[in-house]
Scaffold this motif. Structure first.
Motif, PDB file in Angstrom:
ATOM      1  N   GLU A 100       0.839  -1.200   0.000  1.00 54.54           N
ATOM      2  CA  GLU A 100       0.000   0.000   0.000  1.00 54.54           C
ATOM      3  C   GLU A 100       0.881   1.260   0.000  1.00 54.54           C
ATOM      4  O   GLU A 100       0.638   2.205  -0.753  1.00 54.54           O
ATOM      5  CB  GLU A 100      -0.887  -0.061   1.263  1.00 54.54           C
ATOM      6  N   LYS A 103       2.229   2.618  -3.227  1.00 56.52           N
ATOM      7  CA  LYS A 103       1.333   3.409  -4.091  1.00 56.52           C
ATOM      8  C   LYS A 103       1.638   4.894  -3.900  1.00 56.52           C
ATOM      9  O   LYS A 103       1.422   5.699  -4.785  1.00 56.52           O
ATOM     10  CB  LYS A 103      -0.129   3.160  -3.713  1.00 56.52           C
ATOM     11  N   HIS A 104       2.147   5.240  -2.714  1.00 56.34           N
ATOM     12  CA  HIS A 104       2.428   6.643  -2.405  1.00 56.34           C
ATOM     13  C   HIS A 104       3.869   7.018  -2.728  1.00 56.34           C
ATOM     14  O   HIS A 104       4.175   8.176  -2.984  1.00 56.34           O
ATOM     15  CB  HIS A 104       2.167   6.926  -0.918  1.00 56.34           C
ATOM     16  N   HIS A 130      -4.633  -3.486  -8.078  1.00 60.91           N
ATOM     17  CA  HIS A 130      -5.204  -2.752  -6.944  1.00 60.91           C
ATOM     18  C   HIS A 130      -6.732  -2.676  -7.044  1.00 60.91           C
ATOM     19  O   HIS A 130      -7.365  -1.935  -6.297  1.00 60.91           O
ATOM     20  CB  HIS A 130      -4.595  -1.346  -6.853  1.00 60.91           C
ATOM     21  N   LEU A 182      -0.124   5.269 -10.623  1.00 59.82           N
ATOM     22  CA  LEU A 182      -0.654   4.966  -9.288  1.00 59.82           C
ATOM     23  C   LEU A 182      -0.815   6.231  -8.445  1.00 59.82           C
ATOM     24  O   LEU A 182      -1.169   6.164  -7.271  1.00 59.82           O
ATOM     25  CB  LEU A 182       0.262   3.973  -8.562  1.00 59.82           C
ATOM     26  N   PRO A 184       1.438   8.441  -7.123  1.00 60.44           N
ATOM     27  CA  PRO A 184       2.231   8.520  -5.897  1.00 60.44           C
ATOM     28  C   PRO A 184       2.432   9.989  -5.516  1.00 60.44           C
ATOM     29  O   PRO A 184       2.162  10.882  -6.323  1.00 60.44           O
ATOM     30  CB  PRO A 184       3.562   7.897  -6.311  1.00 60.44           C
TER      31      PRO A 184
END
Ligand SMILES: Nc1ncnc2c1ncn2[C@@H]1O[C@H](COP(=O)(O)OP(=O)(O)O)[C@@H](O)[C@H]1O
Ligand SMILES: [Mg+2]
Length: 269
Positions: A100, A103-104, A130, A182, A184
């Motif tokens: 998870e 993703k950032h 995801h 994603l 980020p």
């Protein structure tokens, strides 16, 4: 071989507001077995800026960068201590869902490594993993990611083409598009242009400079001109430590530490 004093450091604190910082490490140490590759690095990465990590080969740049989204977890025998603060959370803690978190905080590697899939498939793969399957939303993300990576105009009519049919520079921009699909906050890049020709390199650099509007970027580079051209801040690494951190212009024109001066002027060691 000159010896430099590892305790002679100059880390400028710009002290912007906490909300201006995307990522911070506090006293980060990384060991590969008995080898301490990172020896207490404390740095802040300001939001919407590009920070370059420079220094001689083997000084720990890649190790440090990989620790920022826990890529070192995948290497057996590594130990990472210290804090990595992201949005008031220490992401170097066992409780973190690493999948998870990535993703950032996304990563782009030295060699372009697109999947053996179509251009479209490369960008949508992780999104589908995801749980996103809505065709219209996927189409939109493919388009915006490719536009942000400055690749859309060249590939928009060939999204079904194999990613491996693209040039090296295009493949690397596809990998950047794949990472930003994603959405980020932070993008980590390890020598992303080192396998590319000068024209592709300048396209990747242009892409990164445009991306900082929306992302915080940390880039490892052995190319001094590249660091000077694109980054706002530069950290000089030597033997697992950061000896100097400052605004890029200062590092390249008026460094405070002899080792930095020798390195940026090509008189190192
Ligand atoms: N996967 C690994 N396993 C064991 N040691 C490693 C690994 N990667 C790097 N190292 C060691 O960590 C130190 C820093 O390497 P690295 O982070 O790759 O430096 P740089 O990116 O600045 O060239 C070196 O001593 C290197 O041998
Ligand atoms: Mg490296």
């Amino acid at each position: 071989m000159k010896e430099y004093d590892l305790n002679d450091t100059h880390i400028t604190k710009f002290n912007p507001k906490v909300q201006d910082i995307a990522l911070t490490t506090n006293d980060l140490h990384v060991w590969y077995g008995q080898n301490e590759a990172i020896k207490g690095v404390s740095l802040e990465f300001e939001k919407n800026k590009i920070t370059s990590l420079i220094g001689p080969s083997g000084c720990g740049k890649s190790t440090y960068l990989r620790s920022l989204n826990r890529m070192n977890d995948e290497i057996a025998g590594t130990k990472v201590t210290g804090e990595i603060m992201y949005e008031q959370t220490n992401i170097n803690s066992k409780q973190i869902d690493v999948y998870e978190m990535r993703k950032h905080i996304g990563m782009v590697f030295q060699r372009p490594n697109p999947f053996s899939k179509s251009i479209y498939g490369n960008i949508t793969f992780a999104l589908k993993q995801h749980g996103l399957h809505d065709k219209k939303q996927l189409d939109e993300i493919v388009e915006t990611s490719l536009k942000q990576a400055a690749l859309w105009d060249q590939v928009k009519d060939n999204l079904d083409k194999s990613a491996h049919a693209l040039s090296g520079g295009q493949q690397q921009r596809l990998c950047i598009a794949r990472a930003i699909a994603l959405k980020p906050d932070v993008l980590l890049l390890d020598e992303p242009a080192s396998a590319l020709d000068p024209i592709s390199t300048s396209k990747v650099e242009e892409t990164l400079v445009n991306l900082k509007e929306n992302y915080t970027i940390a880039i490892v580079t052995h190319n001094m001109q590249q660091a000077a051209r694109i980054s706002d801040y530069t950290a000089f690494f030597y033997m697992g430590k950061v000896l100097e951190y400052d605004q890029t212009a200062k590092i390249f024109t008026r460094p405070k530490i002899q080792a930095t001066d020798d390195y940026v002027s090509g008189h190192f060691g």
